[in-house]
Design an enzyme around this catalytic site. Structure first.
Site, PDB file in Angstrom:
ATOM      1  CG  HIS A  96       2.364   1.691  -5.550  1.00 44.51           C
ATOM      2  ND1 HIS A  96       3.579   1.058  -5.626  1.00 44.51           N
ATOM      3  CD2 HIS A  96       2.217   2.100  -4.279  1.00 44.51           C
ATOM      4  CE1 HIS A  96       4.139   1.109  -4.422  1.00 44.51           C
ATOM      5  NE2 HIS A  96       3.344   1.744  -3.598  1.00 44.51           N
ATOM      6  CG  ASP A 141       8.028  -2.803  -0.354  1.00 49.65           C
ATOM      7  OD1 ASP A 141       8.153  -3.201  -1.527  1.00 49.65           O
ATOM      8  OD2 ASP A 141       7.723  -1.639  -0.061  1.00 49.65           O
ATOM      9  CD  GLU A 176       8.825  -0.820   3.569  1.00 46.62           C
ATOM     10  OE1 GLU A 176       7.779  -1.109   2.972  1.00 46.62           O
ATOM     11  OE2 GLU A 176       9.294   0.334   3.579  1.00 46.62           O
ATOM     12  CB  CYS A 228       0.745   0.066   7.419  1.00 50.01           C
ATOM     13  SG  CYS A 228       2.490   0.126   6.990  1.00 50.01           S
TER      14      CYS A 228
HETATM   15  C1  PEP Z   1       4.300  -1.991   2.336  1.00 47.67           C
HETATM   16  O1  PEP Z   1       5.344  -2.171   1.709  1.00 47.67           O
HETATM   17  O2  PEP Z   1       3.636  -2.919   2.840  1.00 47.67           O
HETATM   18  C2  PEP Z   1       3.777  -0.631   2.534  1.00 47.67           C
HETATM   19  C3  PEP Z   1       2.759  -0.409   3.332  1.00 47.67           C
HETATM   20  O3  PEP Z   1       4.367   0.376   1.854  1.00 47.67           O
HETATM   21  P1  PEP Z   1       4.160   0.651   0.293  1.00 47.67           P
HETATM   22  O4  PEP Z   1       3.014  -0.226  -0.162  1.00 47.67           O
HETATM   23  O5  PEP Z   1       3.864   2.086   0.155  1.00 47.67           O
HETATM   24  O6  PEP Z   1       5.466   0.242  -0.292  1.00 47.67           O
HETATM   25 MG    MG Z   2       6.649  -0.550   1.283  1.00 48.85          MG
END
Ligand code: PEP
Ligand code: MG
Length: 629
Positions: free
Chosen positions: A228, A493, A469, A540
């Site tokens: 993150h 994920d 995911e 995404c």
């Molecule tokens: C992912 O897991 O690819 C995603 C887009 O969600 P996050 O990165 O918020 O876990």
């Molecule tokens: Mg995710």
């Protein structure tokens, strides 16, 4: 942490340059700035000798901070006056008078005026003096009161720190975003010059809190491209290098540092030559970005004319404006959990509704995909209880937490359904691992809609989709497609769970490759199931913002990609250079390969040469393996 040697005995020998230190390119861009090294879990106070002309201003800052801290304690007093016994209220009153204590003011005054120290340093020294007096007391009760001094000192330091402006500015006609980042100064520091924050790790809340003017780069010892810190840095368009092992042993606050977020390299105390090259590269990167951005209105099409939708991922509400300015065709992922993080109170239905409505109206007629909160694991909210678990990434996270807290979840669902009355809203469920979860959420959504009908609040039923995911979701995508309105592949994920490799572990970054054959198969299965069931599918995860991966994803049947806003222009340009036939040929070739390295090599050979300017141009080139997890 071992400190680097500084001054040689008897002289001030320059400390040698260290670098390049290798890490992972977390967020693109190149900066040269002063380092601010953070101690883990504890704010470090920067010490600065000030000029005579600054003394009055520093004393003014101290006085303002005292006032602010007194005001805050007064506010707490007002709020709890009815609920607390008299003696507790007296403590708060005592805190206020401690802040106004002339002895404290005198000690700070002396530190600033006589010793020429900045306000934070002066407060730190003054507080230590008071604490020492407490320690010397015989009376155990009074000795215990040192905690009160610490509390007051911390309030004061926070007030000094948070006197910093927020950078992402609300635009005319857009509501002021909630000042989530002003509430907590996780750094416990104040910075005045363009600064690169160097830390072991930064939590999502820490990174969000750093939307402050002078912070121009991040370097962390842990993390990966999909952790993150990197996601947030890309959203904020701040260069970042993560996973630089032992960086804090080489750098001290005040050192000059070069952060190369394209190559994933860091130099400490760079030589004039390294600085000159970094600056030149940084300028070339900036002008290349500017050229691409000037074309943001052009549609995203392959060379054969096939349209691809490029949308934006958003973490903070104010980013939505930025996203549209970058040419996003909508918001493909709004990570709503950030509304809950770093807050003393839960966001109410009305508050969430207002916020969602503003984004929906801003984006209209373009779609907005609101992801229900993905709390748990590393994204924790004080007000949302998460069970204590040995493996939080595999624990009560996202939809699992939502279903455990149906009332809390329903507040958000109602807010989303109300916002849907204003435009094209899609609701997306994170971390779904079985069909029952989709059914349970649909039931709660139906109940939320019924409640809104009963309350006479305008609303509309939003489309309900799922994030793919978790490997089980990809494997059962054909079953899910019967009950979900759309899919969005969360490759960050998906890679973590399919390869059993922590997405934040830089040790495992090579293993956790988006190009592993297992991942390509899961993506292909999902895309095919969506196409067969005639529902939309997008990606995404961070893979979507990687030019080489984007070409491959299109070849695997994906027609919609959602990414950090800043990447949109680059991906658009990359896609323009390939036809659908070429993308599909490449995907077929890659799917026949047996390892991630082979796939990366194939991309390096057949795609990278056509994108060399986008991957950095001659001296901006990202070295192999071109793409990291
Ligand atoms: C992912 O897991 O690819 C995603 C887009 O969600 P996050 O990165 O918020 O876990
Ligand atoms: Mg995710």
């Amino acid at each position: 942490m071992s400190e680097p040697p500084r001054d040689a005995p008897g002289g001030r020998e320059p400390v040698p340059m260290v670098g390049p230190l290798e890490g992972i390119a977390g967020s693109p861009g190149i900066v040269v700035a002063v380092a601010l090294v953070l101690e883990q879990g504890k704010g470090s106070v920067p010490r600065r000798t000030i000029l005579s002309s600054e003394k009055e201003a520093e004393l003014g800052r101290f006085r303002d901070a005292v006032e602010e801290a007194q005001f805050q304690i007064g506010e707490v007093h007002g709020r709890v006056a009815d609920a607390l016994p008299e003696e507790h209220l007296k403590i708060l009153e005592a805190y206020q008078s401690m802040l106004g204590d002339p002895n404290l003011a005198q000690a700070v005054h002396d530190e600033v005026v006589v010793k020429g120290r900045n306000a934070e340093w002066a407060v730190e020294v003054a507080l230590q003096g008071i604490l020492r007096q407490f320690d010397a007391l015989d009376d155990p009760y009074l000795r215990e009161r040192r905690h009160d001094v610490e509390f007051v000192g911390e309030r004061l330091m926070r007030a000094l720190v948070t006197a910093q402006p927020v950078v992402v500015p609300p635009k005319a006609g857009f509501p002021t975003p909630r000042p989530i980042r002003r509430a907590t100064p996780p750094l416990g520091v104040i910075v005045q010059a363009p600064t690169v924050v160097v830390a072991r790790d930064l939590s999502p809340a820490d990174t969000a809190a750093m939307v402050r003017d002078p912070i121009v780069g991040f370097v962390t010892e842990v993390g990966t491209r999909t952790s993150h810190t990197s996601i947030m840095a890309r959203a904020l368009e701040i260069p970042a290098v993560v996973g630089v092992t032992g960086i804090r042993g080489h750098v001290r606050t005040g050192d000059l540092i070069v952060v190369d977020g394209l190559r994933g390299q860091v130099w400490v105390r760079p030589s004039p030559d390294v600085i000159a090259r970094a600056r030149a590269r940084g300028e070339r990167f900036a002008s290349r970005t500017q050229v691409l951005r000037s074309r943001h209105r052009e549609p995203a099409t392959l060379s054969c004319g096939t349209r691809i939708s490029l949308l934006a991922n958003v973490e903070l509400p104010a980013e939505a404006i930025l996203a549209l300015e970058h040419g996003a065709e909508g918001i493909g992922l709004y990570r709503t959990e950030f509304l809950y993080i770093d807050r003393k109170e839960l966001p109410t239905e009305d508050e969430q509704y207002e916020l969602f409505r503003n984004i929906v109206q801003l984006a209209a007629p373009r779609p907005v995909t609101l992801r229900t909160f993905d709390l748990g694991n590393d994204k924790l909210a004080t007000k949302v209880p998460v069970p204590d678990e040995a493996n939080p990434a595999l624990g009560t996270r996202a939809v699992r937490l939502a279903l455990r807290e149906p009332e809390l979840f329903s507040v958000q669902l109602r807010a989303m359904a109300r916002a849907a009355a204003h435009g094209d809203v899609r609701v997306m469920i994170p971390m779904v691992s079985n069909l029952e979860e989709i059914r349970a959420v649909r039931k709660l959504l139906d109940r939320a809609l019924a409640d809104l009908v009963a309350q006479g609040k305008p609303h509309r039923k939003p489309a309900l989709g799922v994030m793919i995911e978790v490997p089980s979701a990809a494997i059962c995508a054909d079953l899910f497609a019967r009950e979900a309105d759309f899919f969005s592949l969360g490759t960050n994920d998906l890679v973590q769970y399919a390869l059993a490799a922590d997405r934040g572990s830089h040790e495992l970054a090579r293993l956790a490759s988006s190009f592993d054959p297992s991942i390509l198969r899961l993506i292909r299965m999902t895309a095919k199931a969506a196409t067969d069931a005639d529902i939309p599918v997008s990606v995404c995860g961070a893979m979507a913002s990687d030019p080489l991966a984007a070409v491959l994803l299109v070849g695997m049947g994906v027609r919609s990609l959602s990414m950090e806003a800043a990447a949109i222009v680059e991906i658009k340009e990359a896609l323009r250079r390939f036809s659908l036939e070429e993308c599909e040929g490449l995907a077929a070739e890659c799917r026949a390969l047996a390892t991630a390295a082979e796939v990366e090599m194939a991309l390096a050979e057949s795609v990278a040469p056509r994108l060399s300017d986008l991957l950095g141009g001659e001296d901006l080139t990202i070295p192999p393996p071109f793409v990291r997890a």
